[in-house]
Scaffold this active site. Structure first.
Site, PDB file in Angstrom:
ATOM      1  N   THR A  73     -21.596 -24.498-137.021  1.00  0.00           N
ATOM      2  CA  THR A  73     -20.692 -25.620-137.307  1.00  0.00           C
ATOM      3  C   THR A  73     -20.520 -26.462-136.041  1.00  0.00           C
ATOM      4  O   THR A  73     -20.573 -27.696-136.093  1.00  0.00           O
ATOM      5  CB  THR A  73     -19.340 -25.106-137.842  1.00  0.00           C
ATOM      6  OG1 THR A  73     -19.597 -24.367-139.040  1.00  0.00           O
ATOM      7  CG2 THR A  73     -18.390 -26.244-138.159  1.00  0.00           C
ATOM      8  N   ASN A 157     -28.787 -21.889-148.079  1.00  0.00           N
ATOM      9  CA  ASN A 157     -27.994 -20.667-148.046  1.00  0.00           C
ATOM     10  C   ASN A 157     -27.647 -20.130-149.426  1.00  0.00           C
ATOM     11  O   ASN A 157     -27.415 -18.941-149.595  1.00  0.00           O
ATOM     12  CB  ASN A 157     -26.706 -20.884-147.242  1.00  0.00           C
ATOM     13  CG  ASN A 157     -26.003 -22.173-147.597  1.00  0.00           C
ATOM     14  OD1 ASN A 157     -26.598 -23.245-147.551  1.00  0.00           O
ATOM     15  ND2 ASN A 157     -24.743 -22.087-147.975  1.00  0.00           N
ATOM     16  N   GLN A 185     -30.302 -20.394-141.752  1.00  0.00           N
ATOM     17  CA  GLN A 185     -30.828 -19.331-142.623  1.00  0.00           C
ATOM     18  C   GLN A 185     -32.282 -19.003-142.315  1.00  0.00           C
ATOM     19  O   GLN A 185     -32.835 -18.055-142.858  1.00  0.00           O
ATOM     20  CB  GLN A 185     -30.664 -19.724-144.102  1.00  0.00           C
ATOM     21  CG  GLN A 185     -29.212 -19.906-144.547  1.00  0.00           C
ATOM     22  CD  GLN A 185     -28.408 -18.604-144.563  1.00  0.00           C
ATOM     23  OE1 GLN A 185     -28.959 -17.503-144.505  1.00  0.00           O
ATOM     24  NE2 GLN A 185     -27.084 -18.734-144.622  1.00  0.00           N
ATOM     25  N   SER A 205     -27.007 -19.863-135.818  1.00  0.00           N
ATOM     26  CA  SER A 205     -25.776 -19.087-135.815  1.00  0.00           C
ATOM     27  C   SER A 205     -26.102 -17.600-135.661  1.00  0.00           C
ATOM     28  O   SER A 205     -26.934 -17.069-136.411  1.00  0.00           O
ATOM     29  CB  SER A 205     -25.068 -19.327-137.152  1.00  0.00           C
ATOM     30  OG  SER A 205     -23.863 -18.635-137.182  1.00  0.00           O
ATOM     31  N   HIS A 207     -24.302 -14.888-136.311  1.00  0.00           N
ATOM     32  CA  HIS A 207     -23.816 -13.887-137.273  1.00  0.00           C
ATOM     33  C   HIS A 207     -24.628 -13.842-138.562  1.00  0.00           C
ATOM     34  O   HIS A 207     -24.359 -13.015-139.427  1.00  0.00           O
ATOM     35  CB  HIS A 207     -22.324 -14.073-137.562  1.00  0.00           C
ATOM     36  CG  HIS A 207     -21.955 -15.256-138.413  1.00  0.00           C
ATOM     37  ND1 HIS A 207     -21.645 -15.133-139.745  1.00  0.00           N
ATOM     38  CD2 HIS A 207     -21.823 -16.563-138.117  1.00  0.00           C
ATOM     39  CE1 HIS A 207     -21.331 -16.326-140.231  1.00  0.00           C
ATOM     40  NE2 HIS A 207     -21.429 -17.212-139.270  1.00  0.00           N
ATOM     41  N   THR A 243     -16.135 -21.435-120.640  1.00  0.00           N
ATOM     42  CA  THR A 243     -16.752 -20.180-120.198  1.00  0.00           C
ATOM     43  C   THR A 243     -17.487 -19.537-121.370  1.00  0.00           C
ATOM     44  O   THR A 243     -16.972 -19.476-122.482  1.00  0.00           O
ATOM     45  CB  THR A 243     -15.660 -19.234-119.634  1.00  0.00           C
ATOM     46  OG1 THR A 243     -15.001 -19.934-118.581  1.00  0.00           O
ATOM     47  CG2 THR A 243     -16.257 -17.946-119.106  1.00  0.00           C
ATOM     48  N   CYS A 332     -15.048 -20.487-156.437  1.00  0.00           N
ATOM     49  CA  CYS A 332     -14.612 -19.849-157.669  1.00  0.00           C
ATOM     50  C   CYS A 332     -13.137 -19.510-157.597  1.00  0.00           C
ATOM     51  O   CYS A 332     -12.693 -18.921-156.640  1.00  0.00           O
ATOM     52  CB  CYS A 332     -15.438 -18.580-157.787  1.00  0.00           C
ATOM     53  SG  CYS A 332     -15.094 -17.614-159.186  1.00  0.00           S
TER      54      CYS A 332
HETATM   55  N1  PLP Z   1     -25.376 -23.945-142.189  1.00  0.00           N
HETATM   56  C1  PLP Z   1     -25.727 -23.018-143.088  1.00  0.00           C
HETATM   57  C2  PLP Z   1     -26.962 -23.208-143.898  1.00  0.00           C
HETATM   58  C3  PLP Z   1     -24.941 -21.881-143.256  1.00  0.00           C
HETATM   59  O1  PLP Z   1     -25.307 -20.955-144.154  1.00  0.00           O
HETATM   60  C4  PLP Z   1     -23.772 -21.741-142.472  1.00  0.00           C
HETATM   61  C5  PLP Z   1     -22.877 -20.585-142.672  1.00  0.00           C
HETATM   62  O2  PLP Z   1     -22.518 -20.237-143.784  1.00  0.00           O
HETATM   63  C6  PLP Z   1     -23.448 -22.736-141.542  1.00  0.00           C
HETATM   64  C7  PLP Z   1     -24.270 -23.823-141.426  1.00  0.00           C
HETATM   65  C8  PLP Z   1     -22.229 -22.611-140.651  1.00  0.00           C
HETATM   66  O3  PLP Z   1     -22.473 -21.618-139.677  1.00  0.00           O
HETATM   67  P1  PLP Z   1     -21.340 -21.007-138.730  1.00  0.00           P
HETATM   68  O4  PLP Z   1     -20.645 -19.968-139.532  1.00  0.00           O
HETATM   69  O5  PLP Z   1     -22.078 -20.415-137.569  1.00  0.00           O
HETATM   70  O6  PLP Z   1     -20.459 -22.111-138.303  1.00  0.00           O
END
Ligand code: PLP
Length: 509
Positions: A73, A157, A185, A205, A207, A243, A332
Site C-alpha cells: 500500500t 489477488n 501476488q 509486500s 507478508h 528508521t 460480505c
Molecule cells: N496489491 C495486491 C494485489 C494485494 O493483494 C494486496 C494485499 O492484499 C495489496 C496490494 C496491499 O498490500 P499490503 O498489505 O502490503 O499493503
C-alpha cells in the site's frame, strides 16, 4: 481437535521458520540502527544490504532502485505520488490516468487521493477486462497516447489471473505514460526481471510470501521520476525516511534466500498439481461447482469458485467449522453478500460474483495440507448435500444492546460451567457447521439450535421453572451475542454467550 488448514495465502501467509529466526535474532542481538557508524550499526547495515542485494538479484533490478518500506500500500502511494508529481511538471495540459478494473483497492484509492491532493483534476478511467480478467488491449492501445499513468497488476489477488504484461507493453508502445505494475501476488510465483521490462514502478509486500506484515519493497526503474512519500533522516538514500524495520527486512532476506536456493518453495508444476487435487475434490463435493479462475492463465496457487445454491458465507462458515480457512471472494456482510468488483468486471452474473469463495495456497503449502483439505471439503460437501443450509426461520425478538455482563470469555466459561453444572450449552451455528466441526471437550455436550431456528425453542426455555443458565456460542461471538441478548430482552436473565466465539478459544484446542 482438528488442525487448522490455512488456505488463504493471498490474504497473508504464515512466516517461514528461517524468517522467524532471522527476525528474532535481529530483535535480540542485531538491534543496532543501520544508520549508526559503530559496530552494532554496521552489523544491522550488513543485514539491510544483504537483503537488498539478494532482492535486486532475484528481481533483476539492474540499475534501477529498490527501497524497503512498510508494504505494497505504501509502495503504491509512493509510485502514484511520484508519477503524478512528474505529470504536474511535464503536462500541465492534463492527460488520462488508467487503471485495470480488477486492481486492488489500494490503486484506485491512491489515484483518487493524490489526484485530489495535488489538485491535478485529471480524468481517471477504468481499463476494462475480459471474461478471464485480462486487460482489454484494444482499449489500452486506443487510449495509450493520452495516458500519463497506467496501473495494472502482474497477477490478481482474487482470481489469480496473470496479466499479459507483454501485450500491455506492446499496447503502450510510443505512449508517454508511466507504468505501475502491482507485483504483490507475483513474488515467488512468477519470474520477474524488472530492468528488462518497460515497468517504471513495482510494489511488493513481504507478508504475501512468508515474511512478516509491515515490510515491503518498491522497485523504481532507473530514470523514472521519484518523489519521496516521507522525508526525514535520509534513510534508504533519501528515498524513504524513517528508521528501517530491521526484523522485517531480516526476515524478508531469509525468505528471499530460500527463494533463491529453491529450498522451501514449490515449483509451478507441483503447485498446479495441488490445485488440480482441490478442483477434483470440489467437483466431488459440489458437482455443479463453477470455477471462476481461468485455470490456464492464472497463478497455480489461486482457485476462485462459486457453488450454485450456496452463499459464500454459508460455504465459508461450513469450511471454517471444518477448520479450513478460506475467504469470500467478495466483501460480505452476514446478511447479504455483495458482488466482488473483480468478478463483476469480468462480466459474471450477480449470483456468481456475489457468492464467490477464494481458496489460495502459498508457494510453500505442502501435500499433507492439501490432502487433508480435500478430505474435509468432501466431508463438507456430503453434509451440505444431505442437510442443506439452515432456513431463515421466524425473526428473533427485538434485541437489547449486548450487555457486557452476559459475555463470558474462554477462561470465565470453564469456571462458570464448573460452578453451574445445570447450565445448558447451545451452539447457535447452522447445523451443517455443527456437524462438520469437532467441538473442544468443555463444549461437547452442547445442543445445536441454529440462530435462524432459535425462536422455536424460546418458549420451552421461558416456560422452564428454574431457568438454568443458558450459554450460547458460535464461531465469532456475533450470533451468540444476538441469541443471548434476544433471550434477555424476553426476560430470561440467565442468558450468556462466549465472547469472541470458538475462534478465540485456543486454550482448548
Ligand atoms: N496489491 C495486491 C494485489 C494485494 O493483494 C494486496 C494485499 O492484499 C495489496 C496490494 C496491499 O498490500 P499490503 O498489505 O502490503 O499493503
Amino acid at each position: 481437535m482438528k488442525t487448522e488448514l490455512y488456505l488463504d495465502s493471498n490474504a497473508t501467509t504464515g512466516i517461514l521458520p528461517s524468517a522467524l529466526d532471522a527476525a528474532t535474532r535481529t530483535l535480540a542481538e542485531s538491534y543496532g540502527n543501520p544508520s549508526s557508524t559503530h559496530s552494532a550499526g554496521l552489523r544491522a547495515k550488513a543485514i539491510l544490504d544483504g537483503t537488498r542485494t539478494r532482492a535486486c538479484r532475484l528481481l533483476g533490478v539492474g540499475d534501477g532502485r529498490l527501497m524497503f518500506n512498510s508494504g505494497a500500500t505504501e509502495g503504491i502511494q509512493t509510485a502514484v505520488l511520484s508519477a503524478l508529481c512528474a505529470v504536474r511538471e511535464r503536462r500541465p495540459q492534463g492527460g488520462l490516468i488508467l487503471y485495470g478494473a480488477t486492481e486492488h483497492k489500494a490503486v484506485p484509492e491512491s489515484l483518487a487521493h493524490w489526484n485530489r491532493v495535488l489538485g491535478l483534476g485529471l480524468e481517471i478511467r477504468k481499463l476494462p477486462v475480459d471474461g478471464n480478467g485480462r486487460h482489454d488491449l484494444d482499449v489500452l492501445r486506443a487510449l495509450a497516447p493520452q495516458a500519463v499513468l497506467v496501473c495494472t497488476m502482474a497477477a490478481n489477488n482474487e482470481t489469480g489471473t496473470i496479466s499479459d504484461l507483454d501485450g500491455i507493453t506492446a499496447a503502450l508502445a510510443g505512449s508517454p505514460a508511466l507504468w505501475l505494475v502491482d507485483c504483490v501476488q507475483a513474488l515467488g510465483k512468477l519470474p520477474l526481471r524488472l530492468a528488462d521490462t518497460r515497468i517504471d514502478y513495482a510494489p511488493f509486500s513481504g507478508h504475501k510470501l512468508y515474511a512478516p506484515k509491515g515490510v515491503g519493497m518498491l522497485y523504481v526503474r532507473a530514470g523514472a521520476p521519484y518523489t519521496p512519500l516521507m522525508t526525514g533522516g535520509g534513510q534508504e538514500s533519501g528515498l524513504r525516511a524513517g528508521t528501517e524495520n530491521m526484523p522485517g527486512i531480516a526476515a524478508l532476506g531469509a525468505v528471499l534466500a530460500e527463494l533463491e536456493a529453491g529450498t522451501s518453495f514449490r515449483c509451478r508444476a507441483e503447485l498446479e498439481g495441488l490445485r488440480q487435487r482441490l478442483v477434483a475434490s470440489l467437483r466431488r463435493a459440489f458437482p455443479d461447482v463453477v470455477i471462476n479462475t481461468p485455470l490456464d492463465m492464472s497463478l497455480p496457487t489461486t482457485l476462485n469458485i462459486t457453488v450454485p445454491g450456496l452463499t459464500s458465507s454459508q460455504l465459508l462458515d461450513t469450511f471454517d467449522a471444518a477448520d479450513i480457512r478460506v475467504s469470500a471472494g467478495s466483501a460480505c456482510s452476514a446478511a447479504k453478500a455483495l458482488p466482488t468488483y473483480v468478478l463483476e468486471a469480468m462480466g459474471f452474473p450477480d449470483w456468481r460474483s456475489s457468492n464467490a469463495v477464494r481458496i489460495s495456497l502459498g508457494a510453500a503449502t505442502d501435500d499433507a495440507t492439501v490432502d487433508a483439505a480435500c478430505r474435509r471439503i468432501e466431508e463438507c460437501g456430503e453434509v451440505l448435500r444431505h442437510r442443506g443450509p439452515a432456513g431463515t426461520g421466524a425473526p428473533l425478538p427485538a434485541l437489547a444492546a449486548p450487555a457486557a455482563e452476559m459475555e463470558l470469555d474462554a477462561d470465565d466459561l470453564l469456571a462458570f460451567l464448573a460452578a453451574q453444572p445445570a447450565a445448558i450449552l447451545v451452539d447457535v451455528r447452522d447445523d451443517v457447521e455443527h456437524v462438520v466441526s469437532r467441538l473442544p471437550a468443555p463444549l461437547k455436550k452442547a445442543v445445536n439450535v441454529p440462530l435462524a431456528r432459535l425462536t422455536a425453542d424460546v418458549p420451552d426455555w421461558l416456560a422452564a421453572e428454574n431457568r438454568p443458565p443458558i450459554v450460547f456460542f458460535c464461531r465469532s461471538g456475533n450470533r451468540s451475542a444476538r441469541a443471548a441478548s434476544a433471550l434477555r430482552a424476553l426476560g430470561y436473565d440467565n442468558a450468556f454467550h462466549l465472547g469472541g466465539g470458538l475462534a478465540l478459544a485456543p486454550a482448548w484446542t
